[in-house]
Design a protein around this motif. Sequence first.
Motif, mmCIF file in Angstrom:
data_model
loop_
_atom_site.group_PDB
_atom_site.id
_atom_site.type_symbol
_atom_site.label_atom_id
_atom_site.label_comp_id
_atom_site.label_asym_id
_atom_site.label_seq_id
_atom_site.Cartn_x
_atom_site.Cartn_y
_atom_site.Cartn_z
ATOM 1 N N ALA A 197 0.703 -1.199 0.059
ATOM 2 C CA ALA A 197 -0.044 -0.027 -0.041
ATOM 3 C C ALA A 197 0.852 1.286 -0.216
ATOM 4 O O ALA A 197 0.538 2.129 -0.474
ATOM 5 C CB ALA A 197 -0.873 -0.050 1.208
ATOM 6 N N SER A 198 2.038 1.015 0.547
ATOM 7 C CA SER A 198 2.749 2.284 0.504
ATOM 8 C C SER A 198 3.851 2.372 -0.690
ATOM 9 O O SER A 198 4.556 3.282 -0.804
ATOM 10 C CB SER A 198 3.882 2.108 1.898
ATOM 11 N N GLY A 199 3.524 1.775 -1.626
ATOM 12 C CA GLY A 199 4.264 1.572 -2.867
ATOM 13 C C GLY A 199 5.554 0.845 -2.825
ATOM 14 O O GLY A 199 6.443 0.723 -3.732
ATOM 15 N N GLY A 200 5.887 0.107 -1.840
ATOM 16 C CA GLY A 200 6.981 -0.686 -1.770
ATOM 17 C C GLY A 200 6.761 -2.258 -2.198
ATOM 18 O O GLY A 200 5.499 -2.639 -2.782
ATOM 19 N N THR A 201 7.824 -3.146 -2.258
ATOM 20 C CA THR A 201 7.585 -4.259 -2.639
ATOM 21 C C THR A 201 8.073 -5.428 -1.494
ATOM 22 O O THR A 201 9.172 -5.213 -0.808
ATOM 23 C CB THR A 201 8.715 -4.893 -3.627
ATOM 24 N N PRO A 202 7.308 -6.173 -1.072
ATOM 25 C CA PRO A 202 7.533 -7.267 0.350
ATOM 26 C C PRO A 202 8.223 -8.303 -0.219
ATOM 27 O O PRO A 202 7.874 -9.059 -1.365
ATOM 28 C CB PRO A 202 6.008 -7.441 0.612
ATOM 29 N N LEU A 203 9.359 -8.622 0.416
ATOM 30 C CA LEU A 203 10.352 -9.465 0.051
ATOM 31 C C LEU A 203 10.389 -10.613 1.451
ATOM 32 O O LEU A 203 10.778 -10.324 2.529
ATOM 33 C CB LEU A 203 11.637 -9.112 -0.132
ATOM 34 N N VAL A 204 9.680 -11.584 1.045
ATOM 35 C CA VAL A 204 9.402 -12.609 2.387
ATOM 36 C C VAL A 204 10.933 -13.238 2.495
ATOM 37 O O VAL A 204 11.380 -14.030 1.591
ATOM 38 C CB VAL A 204 8.141 -13.644 2.112
ATOM 39 N N VAL A 205 11.164 -13.649 3.970
ATOM 40 C CA VAL A 205 12.335 -14.398 4.083
ATOM 41 C C VAL A 205 11.696 -15.823 5.048
ATOM 42 O O VAL A 205 10.938 -15.516 6.059
ATOM 43 C CB VAL A 205 13.330 -13.607 5.012
ATOM 44 N N ALA A 206 12.505 -16.799 4.458
ATOM 45 C CA ALA A 206 12.134 -17.975 5.260
ATOM 46 C C ALA A 206 13.380 -18.868 5.454
ATOM 47 O O ALA A 206 14.334 -18.828 4.703
ATOM 48 C CB ALA A 206 10.770 -18.705 4.710
ATOM 49 N N VAL A 207 13.198 -19.807 6.279
ATOM 50 C CA VAL A 207 14.544 -20.964 6.413
ATOM 51 C C VAL A 207 13.875 -22.122 6.780
ATOM 52 O O VAL A 207 12.768 -22.271 7.034
ATOM 53 C CB VAL A 207 15.263 -20.491 7.935
ATOM 54 N N ARG A 208 14.405 -23.164 6.317
ATOM 55 C CA ARG A 208 14.291 -24.318 6.525
ATOM 56 C C ARG A 208 15.636 -25.118 7.166
ATOM 57 O O ARG A 208 16.639 -24.901 6.731
ATOM 58 C CB ARG A 208 14.096 -25.323 5.263
ATOM 59 N N ASP A 209 15.297 -25.626 8.438
ATOM 60 C CA ASP A 209 16.413 -26.796 9.166
ATOM 61 C C ASP A 209 16.635 -27.756 8.663
ATOM 62 O O ASP A 209 15.998 -28.408 7.315
ATOM 63 C CB ASP A 209 16.122 -26.704 10.464
ATOM 64 N N ALA A 210 17.797 -28.626 9.180
ATOM 65 C CA ALA A 210 18.373 -29.668 8.364
ATOM 66 C C ALA A 210 17.245 -30.855 8.509
ATOM 67 O O ALA A 210 17.301 -31.709 7.673
ATOM 68 C CB ALA A 210 19.383 -30.178 9.258
ATOM 69 N N GLY A 211 16.380 -30.514 9.390
ATOM 70 C CA GLY A 211 15.191 -31.749 9.441
ATOM 71 C C GLY A 211 14.041 -31.624 8.539
ATOM 72 O O GLY A 211 12.949 -32.293 8.462
ATOM 73 N N GLY A 212 14.087 -30.349 7.828
ATOM 74 C CA GLY A 212 13.106 -30.285 6.793
ATOM 75 C C GLY A 212 11.975 -29.098 7.023
ATOM 76 O O GLY A 212 11.133 -28.857 6.511
ATOM 77 N N ALA A 213 11.999 -28.979 8.593
ATOM 78 C CA ALA A 213 10.976 -28.085 9.028
ATOM 79 C C ALA A 213 11.205 -26.602 8.604
ATOM 80 O O ALA A 213 12.285 -26.144 8.982
ATOM 81 C CB ALA A 213 10.991 -28.056 10.483
ATOM 82 N N ALA A 214 10.298 -25.896 8.194
ATOM 83 C CA ALA A 214 10.242 -24.563 7.577
ATOM 84 C C ALA A 214 9.906 -23.577 8.683
ATOM 85 O O ALA A 214 8.633 -23.880 9.126
ATOM 86 C CB ALA A 214 9.784 -24.324 6.156
ATOM 87 N N ARG A 215 10.073 -22.286 8.515
ATOM 88 C CA ARG A 215 9.550 -21.118 9.290
ATOM 89 C C ARG A 215 9.752 -19.940 8.438
ATOM 90 O O ARG A 215 10.661 -19.498 7.919
ATOM 91 C CB ARG A 215 10.285 -20.806 10.730
ATOM 92 N N ILE A 216 8.450 -19.226 8.634
ATOM 93 C CA ILE A 216 8.613 -17.939 7.883
ATOM 94 C C ILE A 216 9.055 -16.834 9.092
ATOM 95 O O ILE A 216 8.471 -16.786 10.179
ATOM 96 C CB ILE A 216 7.127 -17.370 7.552
ATOM 97 N N LEU A 217 10.124 -16.058 8.605
ATOM 98 C CA LEU A 217 10.844 -15.067 9.789
ATOM 99 C C LEU A 217 10.245 -13.761 9.392
ATOM 100 O O LEU A 217 10.254 -12.804 10.378
ATOM 101 C CB LEU A 217 12.446 -15.194 9.302
#
Length: 721
Positions: free
Chosen positions: A459-479
Amino acid sequence: MSTLTKHRPEPGSAPAPSAPRPAAAAGFSWQQAVKALPVALAKLDPRRMWHTPVMFVVEAGAVLITAIAVAESFTGGSSSSGGSPVPAGFTWLIAVWLWLTVLFANLAEAVAEGRGKAQAATLRATRTTTAARRVCGYNPQSDAAALQTPVESVASADLVLDDVVVVTAGEVIPGDGEIVDGIASVDESAITGESAPVVRESGGDRSAVTGGTRVLSDRIVVRITSRPGETFVDRMIGLVEGASRRKTPNEVALDILLSTLTLVFLLVVLTLNPMAGYAGATISVPVLTALLVCLIPTTIGALLSAIGIAGMDRLVQHNVLAMSGRAVEAAGDVTTLLLDKTGTITYGNRQAAAFFPVARTEKEELIRAAALASSLDPTPEGRSIVELAASQGVVPAPLPDAEDIPFTAQTRMSGLDYPDGSSIRKGAGSAVLDWASESGGIEVSVLADLTYRADAISASGGTPLVVAVRDAGGAARILGVVHLKDVVKEGLKDRFAELRRMGIRTVMVTGDNPRTAKAIAAEAGVDDYLAEATPEDKIALIRREQEGGRLVAMTGDGTNDAPALAQADVGVAMNTGTSAAKEAGNMVDLDSDPTKLIDIVRIGKQLLITRGALTTFSIANDVAKYFAIIPAMFMGLFPGLAVLNVMGLHSPASAILSAVIFNAVVILALIPLALRGVKYRAAGASGILSRNLLVFGVGGVAAPFIGIKLIDLAVSLLPGF
């Protein structure tokens, strides 16, 4: 084919400062006038003078008066004014000052042309015949085509359209063309004046190269796009020399007006002798001719051509090549500016502005992960994330065996993969969410927080860039989310406000979505915007504006911009752009600075204002001379006119000679103003008209009264006057 590995200048970044122009090119000096004097004398040829009707009449009068002066020398005759004899030598003095009037007019044009020729000489020095390595049977389907096929050495003058040549570091590009393979750093200082090299590469909108420029690094394959004698430099030389310059419609219309005024005053002067005859007096031909020359619009007639040439010259000083004087004039009448967002209003590269962690994520963890994911990313966006993280005290060192995952149009994300199976990703929200969801669902609270943050950034005219990680066991999290924003160039809001005061409407054209476009438009201060614009949308917008009677200007550099550039009244193509764009536009910006369009409009307006101001001065000047001279000329015949001799001119002969001298001197005095241009201030049409009438109209009326009186005081000291 080899590739360039050094850092590339960021697209849309400000160009390097141009090399300083010689002082003579920037203004007027009397040294230029001295150098232009032989050219001014050559222009006295009647075959050249007849193109300027007003000054042709003056020259014809000078020839006639010279012949009469010679005849009087043998016959002993003398001239008269309203029954009053004139002093000896009067006819010769009139003849001399009429010739000087014509010479000063030619001098103005010669000085203007001389500056262009000096610039053309510099350009001509870049045109050298060099050896070119022409590829025999080039196969564009092979990346190593130039290595797999033989080459032959030929002179650059022997190259023809569609020939393919190989140019390596240290070699001069033999002709205008487009890079079909490779990337290189090119020195274009001989053409643009820029000291910093630029990057040219195959594909995209930065593939055009100019003959005479030098490759500094790597190796490129160039397809020749010009015929011998028709290169970009050849066209520049012809234009700045004025060889191909034609009078614009405005100049033609003004010529017609000046010719009409000349005819009117000719009829007025011809009626004076019959009127004097009723009183038993006669007026000699030298006096009538002098009066005619003083009354016709000689001032603007003498300076009109110089004003037009100087306007194009001012553009050349700004490293802009106008293909015609018509384009410069059109720039002055522009009421709508179409400005591309990327590279024009913004710097062209999104920059990281802030980090926003989502639920149950520490901000430092988000910053560290985003910086790691960008540590091997060579893009401007990636570098900006690393720099922003460093400014907040986070400088992570990636594992040496981490694998770089580059961004692609298919995946829409990038990051790192580690040997233990863990990984980091950053990219478009939907792409990263899909990647993270492969190992399980996303918590509702995290998804809600992420959606809120992303929507706020968009809405402010910017671009959202999403960051996520996945651990060695395959579990992912959105940071969290990185806020990328287009950075609006400093000072643009003030410049757009100035354009608004000039009565010019600005429209930002972008491929962004309407929400982003609206935010950028508000921050930049433009009047309107066109979002999600296609080439067809640009043309449709230009046509709608033109149908309303408005003149439209726009910039472009790509092949997809060519139709809109051709449709616009003023199309400014970037020199870094494609040949199609440069052919379609009627101006080429050698610095490839899109914001220069604003300066082009100012120069165009300055040209029109200068012409209008000096036309106002000239006509007011002629009217004032009429009322200053006529009473003095005829007060001996009609004593009642003495009351109108408000200047108290010494005698009819003194009045006539003083007016002729003033008529010539005022042309010489106005040459610097014609070449430099009247100072432009942002204002509406009515404000500019009022200023012209006040300054140049009133000044044009007052100047003859003051100037003629001062000259009369000096002339009256001559014997017989």
